[in-house]
Every structure is written in structure tokens, then in C-alpha cells.
Design an enzyme around this catalytic site. Structure first.
Site, PDB file in Angstrom:
ATOM      1  N   TYR A 141      44.269   2.019  12.771  1.00 59.30           N
ATOM      2  CA  TYR A 141      43.853   0.412  13.534  1.00 59.30           C
ATOM      3  C   TYR A 141      43.708  -0.635  12.593  1.00 59.30           C
ATOM      4  O   TYR A 141      44.539  -1.649  12.862  1.00 59.30           O
ATOM      5  CB  TYR A 141      42.592   0.582  14.465  1.00 59.30           C
ATOM      6  CG  TYR A 141      42.674  -0.660  15.258  1.00 59.30           C
ATOM      7  CD1 TYR A 141      43.290  -1.324  16.277  1.00 59.30           C
ATOM      8  CD2 TYR A 141      41.444  -1.457  14.842  1.00 59.30           C
ATOM      9  CE1 TYR A 141      43.095  -2.401  16.851  1.00 59.30           C
ATOM     10  CE2 TYR A 141      41.028  -2.682  15.592  1.00 59.30           C
ATOM     11  CZ  TYR A 141      41.871  -3.280  16.517  1.00 59.30           C
ATOM     12  OH  TYR A 141      41.484  -4.608  16.941  1.00 59.30           O
ATOM     13  N   GLY A 267      32.625   8.290   9.691  1.00 61.48           N
ATOM     14  CA  GLY A 267      33.448   7.059   9.198  1.00 61.48           C
ATOM     15  C   GLY A 267      32.951   5.848   9.948  1.00 61.48           C
ATOM     16  O   GLY A 267      33.435   4.794   9.424  1.00 61.48           O
TER      17      GLY A 267
END
Length: 312
Positions: A141, A267
């Protein structure tokens, strides 16, 4: 000014549309309505149901509206979807943006692009992060948004256009779905109103830069009026932890919130905030809404039944 807002029936887009209408501009919306809701919009706004991935439909709308400015907010917005389907994410967020740039070129329109500040900078970036830090996104993204920014810059060099990108921090406010899977402020407000325990991933000390949607809309208006190319962070410059957010919500709701803790998501950044000196200098923009006031406004909106046209 005649303005087309892609993704204009969405959470941020509907506030942006209201802001331009309040300044006397003529506004139309292009939205595929997969997430957008026309009920969020002023009845005077014409909504064109189309996708930025459909070149013929997009070009037809731009040719009909003939905007001087396209505010490009239509996007694939789920980071998890981008990880699971990076090609799908790129098809919307990269190729879709190129489609918008081509349509704008044919119409002689300028583009203001809604990029990301929360997902574009890396884990080692200083906090608050200025725009000149080299991006190091951790998901497709953020990579796609950065790639789209590069296309804006390329068009500026090739064609002498004045396209610009606004890197948005964690935007929150009324009209953001409190039952959705993104937008922690709205989700927590929904839990608080229903008397449910919110879930906190990790220890709750991770921070984000929460910027109120009304301030973001004002940033777009300021960038439109500035009529210059550039890339600007749109955030408060301040970190707010999840635990601090829960404390603010407890004050706003009058309830003690007892969160459930779950393992941290892989993450996830531990700290994030955007330096906004550039926007203050170049656009004359600074945020006006404190996180305490913004959280209280969202809670009132949820308590009022989450109406589509509230929270302007």
C-alpha cells in the site's frame, strides 16, 4: 473553481466536498460506491458512479465535468488487502492514479493527490518525520502511494503541470465507520458507546499522529488555493499512544475503558508522527483541532447514531 473529487462519497472525500462547497466552489464527485455513501454528500452534488480503473468511464466523467482541479482520493485503502493482493492494490493505487493524471492532462486540470504519511516512511525515520526523509514503506500500500507520487512528479517535469501530493497522517472524525476494520478512533468510540471492551494489539504504547478530518479538508483547500507543485505532510506533528487515546475516550464518554490486549501485529510501526513545517510555510496550514476535542466530537457523533451528514 470547478472541482472533481474522486472517492468523494467516502469519509474524507465527503468532508472535502463540504469544505469546497463552503468556499463557493462547484463540486462533482466520481466514486464507484464500493465504500462510499452518497448520503454523506450535500444534495446539490452530482455523483458519477465510476471507477478510476475504468478508463473510458473516467474520461467521460472528466470530459463532462471539465474540472480545473481534480482532488484524487479514490483508492484501495486496506493495508492488509495490499499484502494479500499487491497486484490488485497497484492496479487501483498506481495505474488508477495514472489514469486520473491522463484524464486531467486531456482536460487541462491540476491534480491534488491524497497520499499517505502513516505508511510511506520507514521504521527508522525520525519522529516527527519531515518530507525529505527517504520513504521506506513496509507494505505494498505505502509502496503504491509512493509510486503514484513519483508519477505526479514525472508529469510535472514532462508537461509543466502543478500537481501536488498531501501525505496524510492517521485521519479520524465523524463519518468514519465505527463498525469498520480501520480507523481506531471510530472503532474505539463504537466499543465505548456499546459498553464493549476494545481490543489493543501490543502493549498500547505504540503511537500515531491523529489528525482531524476537518483540518485535513482545510489542508486540501489551502493546497488548491496555493496552486503550486509539492509534497506536504498533513499531520499534527504530535504522537498519541493507544493508551492515551483510550484515556481521552474515557473522559469523553464518561466511562472507564478496560481494554483486552492481543499480540502485536507483525510489521506494525511503534512510533509515527509527521512534521508539518512545510505545510505551515508553503500553504499557511496548521491543524486547529486537538486530539481531545476531536475524540469528543467523534464520540458525540457515534452517540447520536452516526448520521451521514453530521460532523461538518
Amino acid at each position: 473553481m470547478r472541482i472533481l473529487v474522486t472517492g468523494g462519497a467516502g469519509f474524507i472525500g465527503s468532508h472535502l466536498t463540504d469544505a469546497f462547497l463552503g468556499n463557493g466552489d462547484e463540486v462533482a464527485v466520481l466514486d464507484d460506491l464500493s465504500r462510499g455513501r452518497p448520503e454523506r454528500l450535500d444534495p446539490s452534488v452530482v455523483v458519477h458512479k465510476a471507477s478510476i480503473t475504468d478508463v473510458a468511464a473516467l474520461n467521460a466523467v472528466v470530459e463532462q465535468v471539465r474540472p480545473a482541479l481534480i482532488c484524487h482520493l479514490a483508492a484501495q485503502i486496506d493495508v492488509r488487502v495490499s499484502v494479500e493482493s499487491p497486484a490488485e492494490d497497484a492496479a487501483v493505487n498506481v495505474v488508477g492514479t495514472v489514469n486520473v493524471l491522463e484524464a486531467a492532462r486531456a482536460a487541462g486540470a491540476r491534480v491534488l493527490f491524497a497520499s499517505t504519511g502513516g505508511a510511506i516512511y520507514g521504521v527508522d525515520a525520525p519522529v516527527p518525520t519531515p518530507e525529505d526523509v527517504l520513504p521506506g514503506p513496509q507494505a505494498p500500500y505505502g509502496t503504491a502511494k509512493y509510486c503514484a507520487e513519483q508519477y505526479l512528479g514525472l508529469y510535472n517535469r514532462l508537461y509543466g503541470t502543478r500537481h501536488a501530493a498531501l501525505r496524510l497522517a492517521n485521519v479520524y472524525g465523524p463519518r468514519q465507520d465505527p463498525a469498520g476494520e480501520a480507523g481506531v478512533v471510530g472503532i474505539f468510540c463504537g466499543h465505548a458507546f456499546r459498553g464493549e471492551r476494545p481490543t489493543v494489539f501490543g502493549d498500547g504504547h505504540q503511537t500515531r499522529d491523529y489528525v482531524y478530518v476537518g483540518d485535513v479538508a482545510e489542508a486540501f483547500v489551502a493546497a488548491a488555493r496555493a496552486d503550486r507543485p509539492g509534497v506536504w505532510n498533513i499531520g499534527t506533528g504530535h504522537e498519541t499512544s493507544v493508551r492515551e487515546l483510550l484515556d481521552l475516550l474515557g473522559r469523553a464518554s464518561g466511562r472507564t475503558l478496560d481494554p483486552e490486549f492481543a499480540p502485536a501485529r507483525p510489521g506494525e510501526l511503534q512510533r509515527s508522527a509527521l512534521a508539518n513545517d512545510g505545510a505551515a510555510r508553503d500553504l499557511g496550514w496548521t491543524p486547529r483541532t486537538t486530539v481531545a476535542d476531536g475524540v469528543a466530537a467523534v464520540y458525540r457523533w457515534v452517540a447520536d447514531g452516526s448520521p451521514d451528514r453530521a460532523g461538518r
